[in-house]
Write a protein that holds these residues in place. Structure first.
Motif, PDB file in Angstrom:
ATOM      1  N   HIS A   1      -1.862 -12.986  23.327  1.00  0.00           N
ATOM      2  CA  HIS A   1      -1.358 -12.483  22.049  1.00  0.00           C
ATOM      3  C   HIS A   1      -2.080 -13.147  20.873  1.00  0.00           C
ATOM      4  O   HIS A   1      -2.317 -12.506  19.837  1.00  0.00           O
ATOM      5  CB  HIS A   1       0.152 -12.681  21.954  1.00  0.00           C
ATOM      6  CG  HIS A   1       0.934 -11.699  22.787  1.00  0.00           C
ATOM      7  ND1 HIS A   1       0.898 -10.338  22.558  1.00  0.00           N
ATOM      8  CD2 HIS A   1       1.758 -11.873  23.852  1.00  0.00           C
ATOM      9  CE1 HIS A   1       1.669  -9.711  23.431  1.00  0.00           C
ATOM     10  NE2 HIS A   1       2.197 -10.620  24.231  1.00  0.00           N
ATOM     11  N   GLN A   2      -2.444 -14.427  21.033  1.00  0.00           N
ATOM     12  CA  GLN A   2      -3.243 -15.077  19.991  1.00  0.00           C
ATOM     13  C   GLN A   2      -4.587 -14.371  19.833  1.00  0.00           C
ATOM     14  O   GLN A   2      -5.062 -14.138  18.710  1.00  0.00           O
ATOM     15  CB  GLN A   2      -3.485 -16.546  20.340  1.00  0.00           C
ATOM     16  CG  GLN A   2      -2.301 -17.461  20.085  1.00  0.00           C
ATOM     17  CD  GLN A   2      -2.705 -18.923  20.152  1.00  0.00           C
ATOM     18  OE1 GLN A   2      -3.837 -19.295  19.860  1.00  0.00           O
ATOM     19  NE2 GLN A   2      -1.761 -19.762  20.546  1.00  0.00           N
TER      20      GLN A   2
ATOM     21  N   GLN B   1      -7.236  -8.799  13.060  1.00  0.00           N
ATOM     22  CA  GLN B   1      -7.688  -9.148  11.716  1.00  0.00           C
ATOM     23  C   GLN B   1      -9.014  -8.477  11.386  1.00  0.00           C
ATOM     24  O   GLN B   1      -9.310  -8.181  10.221  1.00  0.00           O
ATOM     25  CB  GLN B   1      -7.823 -10.669  11.598  1.00  0.00           C
ATOM     26  CG  GLN B   1      -6.490 -11.397  11.619  1.00  0.00           C
ATOM     27  CD  GLN B   1      -6.664 -12.915  11.611  1.00  0.00           C
ATOM     28  OE1 GLN B   1      -7.755 -13.416  11.373  1.00  0.00           O
ATOM     29  NE2 GLN B   1      -5.587 -13.634  11.862  1.00  0.00           N
TER      30      GLN B   1
ATOM     31  N   GLU C   1      -4.157 -11.104  17.992  1.00  0.00           N
ATOM     32  CA  GLU C   1      -3.980 -11.314  16.553  1.00  0.00           C
ATOM     33  C   GLU C   1      -5.323 -11.503  15.852  1.00  0.00           C
ATOM     34  O   GLU C   1      -5.542 -10.985  14.741  1.00  0.00           O
ATOM     35  CB  GLU C   1      -3.078 -12.524  16.313  1.00  0.00           C
ATOM     36  CG  GLU C   1      -1.611 -12.276  16.686  1.00  0.00           C
ATOM     37  CD  GLU C   1      -0.784 -13.549  16.611  1.00  0.00           C
ATOM     38  OE1 GLU C   1      -1.341 -14.597  16.199  1.00  0.00           O
ATOM     39  OE2 GLU C   1       0.416 -13.511  16.971  1.00  0.00           O
ATOM     40  N   HIS C   2      -6.225 -12.252  16.480  1.00  0.00           N
ATOM     41  CA  HIS C   2      -7.545 -12.454  15.878  1.00  0.00           C
ATOM     42  C   HIS C   2      -8.346 -11.148  15.846  1.00  0.00           C
ATOM     43  O   HIS C   2      -9.022 -10.847  14.854  1.00  0.00           O
ATOM     44  CB  HIS C   2      -8.322 -13.527  16.654  1.00  0.00           C
ATOM     45  CG  HIS C   2      -7.945 -14.924  16.289  1.00  0.00           C
ATOM     46  ND1 HIS C   2      -6.772 -15.524  16.709  1.00  0.00           N
ATOM     47  CD2 HIS C   2      -8.586 -15.850  15.528  1.00  0.00           C
ATOM     48  CE1 HIS C   2      -6.712 -16.750  16.233  1.00  0.00           C
ATOM     49  NE2 HIS C   2      -7.793 -16.978  15.506  1.00  0.00           N
TER      50      HIS C   2
END
Length: 312
Positions: free
Chosen positions: A16-17, A24, A20-21
């Motif tokens: 999930h990290q 962006q 998220e990147h």
């Protein structure tokens, strides 16, 4: 975009990290997370008997090579140094490195120096076991497997007096309130217990097919250049040492105050009674050469004998 990952809560949190990147750079990116159970996840015994850390990655590698996923998310400390990546794939992005400290979780709130003789401490890491045995040879250090939540349940049920875990893993799944003690990463004196981190500690890596140009370009946009340098230095050292899954090898690269890259490497025998260590500095734009120098120094100091002795 189909993203392959192990199915554990920590692996999914790391994925999930990564998402998220990516979001962006490409707002509204449609993502399918593909859970893949690996051989190591199914195995409950000693990992070295299964064939090593490659069993954390081989099923995910296969899915990537065969096009069932578009990229794979890995914890870099679980990517073996003695097994080449599948042909046609590479790590194209690393997320900013997390906290590299190892930590203690104890049942009664006692720190490691205060644990009584014979206390039972759980860890699955030969690197942690060797360094712990160096300072507290009186403790019973025993293997513990399973996800973080499983290990904490074993601690709470009384199977262990304390366990050692990675701080960043606890942070990523919101369990860092369970930490009893944060261990230093540097040997400051002869009495303080410190644990030098694993190669690739606290780094999330993203692997893709080199021929998949759109994915490769996207990953290059989120790659953290500092973390990439650290991983390159550490894994070059590991590869030259020809370490295997049962080798107590530690390595930690960081940027020094003068802007140069620093790499500290250590190799232990199984009980921590013998070791070789090296620290070198080099220009930030040549991390591979730094890794080679540290590995060469360790080999001159007897690292090969220590590594060979830990093969089972």
């Amino acid at each position: 975009m189909r993203i392959g990952t192990r199915a554990s809560p920590l692996a999914r949190a790391q994925t999930h990290q990564a998402v998220e990147h990516l979001a962006q750079i490409v707002p509204g990116l449609l993502v399918e997370i593909v859970d893949i159970e690996t051989s190591a996840d199914r195995w409950t015994g000693d990992l070295s008997l299964l064939g090593g850390k490659g069993n954390f990655t081989k099923e995910i590698d296969r899915a990537l090579v065969h096009g069932r996923i578009d990229l794979a998310v890995h914890s870099m400390k679980d990517v073996p140094g003695d097994v080449p990546l599948p042909e046609g794939t590479e790590f194209a992005a690393y997320l900013p490195r997390g906290d590299v400290h190892d930590v203690v979780l104890s049942r009664d709130g006692r720190c490691l120096p205060d644990l009584p003789q014979g206390a039972k401490v759980g860890t699955s890491s030969v690197r942690r076991r060797a360094q712990l045995s160096l300072r507290r040879p009186d403790l019973r250090v025993e293997r513990i497997r399973g996800g973080i939540d499983t290990r904490i349940k074993k601690l709470d049920s009384g199977d262990y007096d304390a366990i050692l875990l990675a701080r960043t893993g606890l942070q990523r799944i919101g369990l860092d309130d369970r930490i009893t003690e944060v261990l230093p990463t540097t040997w400051a004196d002869g009495d303080t217990l410190a644990i030098v981190p694993a190669v690739g500690a606290a780094v999330i890596g993203m692997q893709a097919r080199t021929a998949d140009e759109p994915v490769m370009r996207l990953l290059k946009e989120i790659d953290d250049s500092d973390t990439a340098r650290y991983v390159t230095a550490e894994r070059t050292m590991l590869r030259m040492l020809q370490g295997h899954c049962n080798s107590p090898i530690a390595g930690h690269a960081h940027t020094a105050s003068d802007g140069r890259l620093s790499l500290f490497g250590m190799v232990f025998n199984e009980d921590g009674s013998r070791w070789a260590r090296s620290r070198e500095w080099g220009p930030a734009d040549d991390p591979a050469s730094l890794g080679e120098r540290v590995a060469g120094d360790l080999l001159r100091k007897g690292a090969r004998r220590l590594i060979t002795a830990t093969r089972k």
